[in-house]
Design a protein around this motif. Structure first.
Motif, mmCIF file in Angstrom:
data_model
loop_
_atom_site.group_PDB
_atom_site.id
_atom_site.type_symbol
_atom_site.label_atom_id
_atom_site.label_comp_id
_atom_site.label_asym_id
_atom_site.label_seq_id
_atom_site.Cartn_x
_atom_site.Cartn_y
_atom_site.Cartn_z
ATOM 1 N N THR A 315 0.842 -1.193 0.000
ATOM 2 C CA THR A 315 0.000 0.000 0.000
ATOM 3 C C THR A 315 0.878 1.244 0.000
ATOM 4 O OG1 THR A 315 -0.177 0.513 2.387
ATOM 5 C CG2 THR A 315 -1.528 -1.317 1.547
ATOM 6 N N VAL A 316 0.252 2.389 -0.263
ATOM 7 C CA VAL A 316 0.951 3.680 -0.173
ATOM 8 C C VAL A 316 0.493 4.455 1.045
ATOM 9 C CG1 VAL A 316 1.426 3.824 -2.641
ATOM 10 C CG2 VAL A 316 -0.734 4.747 -1.750
ATOM 11 N N GLY A 317 -0.164 3.764 1.975
ATOM 12 C CA GLY A 317 -0.458 4.359 3.261
ATOM 13 C C GLY A 317 -1.815 5.006 3.381
ATOM 14 N N THR A 318 -1.939 5.853 4.384
ATOM 15 C CA THR A 318 -3.191 6.526 4.702
ATOM 16 C C THR A 318 -3.076 8.024 4.395
ATOM 17 O OG1 THR A 318 -2.452 6.773 7.005
ATOM 18 C CG2 THR A 318 -3.822 4.856 6.476
ATOM 19 N N VAL A 319 -4.205 8.683 4.319
ATOM 20 C CA VAL A 319 -4.262 10.087 3.892
ATOM 21 C C VAL A 319 -3.690 10.996 4.974
ATOM 22 C CG1 VAL A 319 -5.798 11.940 3.138
ATOM 23 C CG2 VAL A 319 -6.262 9.571 2.458
ATOM 24 N N LEU A 320 -2.883 11.980 4.567
ATOM 25 C CA LEU A 320 -2.293 12.929 5.495
ATOM 26 C C LEU A 320 -3.360 13.834 6.111
ATOM 27 C CD1 LEU A 320 0.366 11.987 4.131
ATOM 28 C CD2 LEU A 320 1.153 14.346 4.288
ATOM 29 N N PRO A 321 -3.110 14.330 7.333
ATOM 30 C CA PRO A 321 -4.066 15.239 7.973
ATOM 31 C C PRO A 321 -4.342 16.456 7.097
ATOM 32 C CG PRO A 321 -2.345 14.586 9.526
ATOM 33 C CD PRO A 321 -1.932 14.066 8.178
ATOM 34 N N GLY A 322 -5.612 16.813 7.017
ATOM 35 C CA GLY A 322 -6.015 18.005 6.286
ATOM 36 C C GLY A 322 -6.163 17.812 4.789
ATOM 37 N N GLN A 323 -5.912 16.588 4.295
ATOM 38 C CA GLN A 323 -6.011 16.349 2.857
ATOM 39 C C GLN A 323 -7.243 15.518 2.514
ATOM 40 O OE1 GLN A 323 -2.776 15.792 0.329
ATOM 41 N NE2 GLN A 323 -1.204 16.356 1.805
ATOM 42 N N ARG A 324 -7.618 15.576 1.239
ATOM 43 C CA ARG A 324 -8.788 14.834 0.746
ATOM 44 C C ARG A 324 -8.355 13.963 -0.427
ATOM 45 N NH1 ARG A 324 -12.254 19.351 -1.331
ATOM 46 N NH2 ARG A 324 -13.680 17.676 -1.906
ATOM 47 N N VAL A 325 -8.583 12.669 -0.301
ATOM 48 C CA VAL A 325 -8.308 11.720 -1.378
ATOM 49 C C VAL A 325 -9.551 10.855 -1.547
ATOM 50 C CG1 VAL A 325 -6.863 9.828 -2.205
ATOM 51 C CG2 VAL A 325 -5.834 11.691 -0.874
ATOM 52 N N ALA A 326 -10.031 10.744 -2.785
ATOM 53 C CA ALA A 326 -11.228 9.956 -3.066
ATOM 54 C C ALA A 326 -10.991 9.104 -4.305
ATOM 55 C CB ALA A 326 -12.433 10.870 -3.273
ATOM 56 N N LEU A 327 -11.759 8.032 -4.416
ATOM 57 C CA LEU A 327 -11.751 7.189 -5.607
ATOM 58 C C LEU A 327 -13.037 7.435 -6.370
ATOM 59 C CD1 LEU A 327 -10.412 3.831 -4.076
ATOM 60 C CD2 LEU A 327 -9.125 5.715 -5.096
ATOM 61 N N LEU A 328 -12.902 7.934 -7.596
ATOM 62 C CA LEU A 328 -14.068 8.321 -8.388
ATOM 63 C C LEU A 328 -14.130 7.520 -9.677
ATOM 64 C CD1 LEU A 328 -13.809 12.227 -8.028
ATOM 65 C CD2 LEU A 328 -14.948 10.588 -6.497
ATOM 66 N N ASP A 329 -15.350 7.415 -10.226
ATOM 67 C CA ASP A 329 -15.501 6.768 -11.528
ATOM 68 C C ASP A 329 -15.381 7.814 -12.630
ATOM 69 O OD1 ASP A 329 -17.932 8.145 -11.639
ATOM 70 O OD2 ASP A 329 -19.151 6.381 -11.190
ATOM 71 N N GLU A 330 -15.616 7.414 -13.880
ATOM 72 C CA GLU A 330 -15.429 8.330 -15.002
ATOM 73 C C GLU A 330 -16.372 9.515 -14.954
ATOM 74 O OE1 GLU A 330 -15.755 6.134 -18.603
ATOM 75 O OE2 GLU A 330 -13.911 4.986 -18.277
ATOM 76 N N GLU A 342 -10.508 5.835 -9.897
ATOM 77 C CA GLU A 342 -9.389 6.734 -10.163
ATOM 78 C C GLU A 342 -9.062 7.520 -8.906
ATOM 79 O OE1 GLU A 342 -7.878 10.258 -13.234
ATOM 80 O OE2 GLU A 342 -9.959 9.542 -13.313
ATOM 81 N N VAL A 343 -7.780 7.563 -8.545
ATOM 82 C CA VAL A 343 -7.346 8.313 -7.371
ATOM 83 C C VAL A 343 -7.477 9.799 -7.681
ATOM 84 C CG1 VAL A 343 -5.470 8.766 -5.759
ATOM 85 C CG2 VAL A 343 -5.741 6.468 -6.754
ATOM 86 N N CYS A 344 -8.253 10.505 -6.865
ATOM 87 C CA CYS A 344 -8.491 11.935 -7.059
ATOM 88 C C CYS A 344 -8.181 12.669 -5.763
ATOM 89 C CB CYS A 344 -9.932 12.189 -7.483
ATOM 90 S SG CYS A 344 -10.360 11.413 -9.071
ATOM 91 N N ILE A 345 -7.547 13.824 -5.890
ATOM 92 C CA ILE A 345 -7.097 14.591 -4.731
ATOM 93 C C ILE A 345 -7.769 15.952 -4.755
ATOM 94 C CG2 ILE A 345 -5.079 15.524 -3.521
ATOM 95 C CD1 ILE A 345 -3.413 13.425 -5.092
ATOM 96 N N GLY A 346 -8.221 16.414 -3.602
ATOM 97 C CA GLY A 346 -8.883 17.711 -3.519
ATOM 98 C C GLY A 346 -8.377 18.517 -2.345
#
Length: 508
Positions: A315-330, A342-346
């Motif tokens: 794995t590449v670990g867990t999300v850092l504090p204060g960040q947003r990572v989601a898995l989205l479709d097309e 798809e790995v998406c960052i906000g």
């Protein structure tokens, strides 16, 4: 006391803290700076930049050899209120001029080794500053940056063509710094061994900005060479280091003093995929956790890291504090729990935008579409399961196939070409090219073609091998089918040996 609202403000609270003033901040083989000395040196250089005419928000190219001068220039540019842009070493002069023009770099701070490059950069003579000849000036410290002001300008290659400037914001670099410090437990008694190139977001944000924001020591060595590492561990006695899989793989071939390895509390790994087998081999060799992370320059730097005390291989670990990572479709919808998406960052780590790039932005509806596929487990650990985009990751360096193809296609003897990645144990991936010769023209000499790429782009872009094909396969919409080309290359390697120069044939 008010909470620091940008990195210069955070640095000031740490560097001027009596508890840190006499602690080593930056050390090299030749010299060192305590936090008090670093504070004074950065202030003086920031004052010299302001006296020369650099204003808040100006983009300042840094053309320098790896070393403490480059680090001081990076820090001082920010403290002067400007936005530094470290340039990649060994770039051809033409590519340097293109990048300068593409993103509107007004200033260049250079050392003696890069005086000729500065002169050829296209920047006005009055805005080319020699680091060693700057006159003394009153010290300066600017921490009036707004959250959305530009903080750092870096070049990155995607799959779409020429490198473009990624403009990172003050809010992003501050959030990344705080997240890395918190997630990895960085502390003042840490010594970070720095051996990565100083134009990468990881080498800057995570290995300069973050440790200097918590009172740790940065041990700045030369650019990584595996044979140097045993001596560097003996000399600097680091508690942590950061690298890419290729670096650690090469270290396995050398002998280390077990006592020096025992001083490492963790090693960080990112920028390229690593196999579970290699991960376990490295941990057994080094005797400490290998902490894998994930992130993009477009999202400042790091979005997920394995907690050092609870890392999960694969794995590449867990999300850092204060960040947003989601898995989205097309369609931009969240996928069900446990599903691939798809790995998406906000959020605040997102770049302000691309400079020198006229293509589509990867940020849509507030999410950075990374082009990577991933899956979260029940405990929030992210695994990268595939890659949508075509970028080739060679030893941690992102290479654009199209950029290499553009160089090769300019050769008169080349009618068409396709560059794909080929697996390599040492580097992870290397670029290889499949070319279609122009009818009636002699098949081009492959060493000449590789030399052309080296001259125009740099050594790491040169194809590891060149294959000759009668045609390139296309998909239903008429585009070259890169997956079919990659399969064909693999078949040829198995049949004839890697890199064989073959008679014209056609990928199936």
């Amino acid at each position: 006391m008010a909470e620091p609202r940008n990195l210069p403000a955070l640095w000031r609270t740490v560097w001027q803290d009596p508890a840190h003033r006499d602690h080593m901040a930056l050390v090299t083989e030749q010299q060192g700076w305590t936090y008090g000395e670093l504070d004074a040196a950065v202030r003086r250089l920031a004052g010299a930049l302001r006296q020369a005419g650099v204003s808040r928000g100006d983009y300042v190219a840094l053309a320098m050899a790896r070393g403490p001068g480059q680090v001081l220039a990076l820090l001082a540019s920010l403290v002067a209120g400007a936005c530094p842009c470290p340039l990649e070493p060994r770039l051809a002069a033409d590519e340097t001029r293109r990048r300068v023009a593409a993103v509107g770099l007004r200033w260049m701070l250079h050392d003696a080794d890069h005086a000729d490059l500065a002169q050829a950069s296209g920047i006005a003579p009055s805005c080319r500053l020699d680091l060693d000849r700057l006159p003394a000036a009153e010290p300066h410290w600017d921490e009036g940056h707004a959250d959305g002001d530009p903080a750092l300008l870096l070049f990155t290659s995607g799959s779409t063509g020429k490198p473009k400037g990624v403009l990172q914001a003050h809010r992003g670099v501050l959030l990344n710094t705080r997240g890395v410090v918190a997630h990895t437990g960085l502390r003042p008694d840490d010594v970070l061994l720095h051996v990565m190139p100083l134009h990468h977001t990881n080498a800057i944000n995570n290995q300069i900005f973050a440790p200097l924001a918590c009172g740790a020591t940065v041990a700045l060595a030369g650019r990584f060479r595996a044979e140097d590492m045993p001596d560097l561990l003996e000399r600097f006695r680091p508690t942590l280091m950061t690298g890419v899989p290729t670096m650690y793989s090469r270290m396995l071939q050398h002998t280390f003093d077990p006592a020096r390895l025992a001083g490492l509390r963790m090693a960080r790994c990112g920028s390229a995929p690593i196999t579970p087998a290699l991960h376990r081999e490295i941990e057994a060799f080094m005797g400490c956790p290998l902490v894998v992370s994930y992130g993009l320059s477009e999202a400042t730097c790091t979005s997920t890291i394995n907690p050092p005390a609870a890392r999960r291989i694969g794995t590449v670990g867990t999300v850092l504090p204060g960040q947003r990572v989601a898995l989205l479709d097309e369609q931009g919808r969240a996928v069900p729990d446990g599903a691939e998406g798809e790995v998406c960052i906000g959020g605040d780590v997102l770049m302000l935008g691309y400079l020198g790039h006229d293509g589509d932005s990867p940020v849509r509806d507030g999410w950075l579409r990374t082009g990577d596929l991933g899956r979260f487990d029940a405990d929030g650990y992210l695994s990268i399961t595939g890659r949508i985009k075509d970028v080739i990751i060679r030893g941690g360096e992102n290479l654009s196939p199209k950029q290499i193809e553009d160089v090769l296609s300019r050769e008169p003897a080349v009618a068409a070409c396709c560059v794909v990645g080929r697996a390599d144990r040492d580097l992870g991936e290397v670029p290889v090219a499949v070319i279609v010769p122009r009818p009636g023209v002699a098949i081009p000499d492959h060493e000449l073609l590789r030399a052309r790429v080296r001259e125009q782009l740099g050594r790491i872009y040169a194809p590891d091998a060149i294959y000759i094909s009668a045609a390139l396969p296309e998909n239903a919409v008429g585009k070259v089918d890169r997956k079919a080309v990659a399969r064909w290359v693999s078949d040829q390697d198995q049949a004839h040996g890697a890199g064989a120069i073959l008679p014209a044939s056609q990928p199936a």
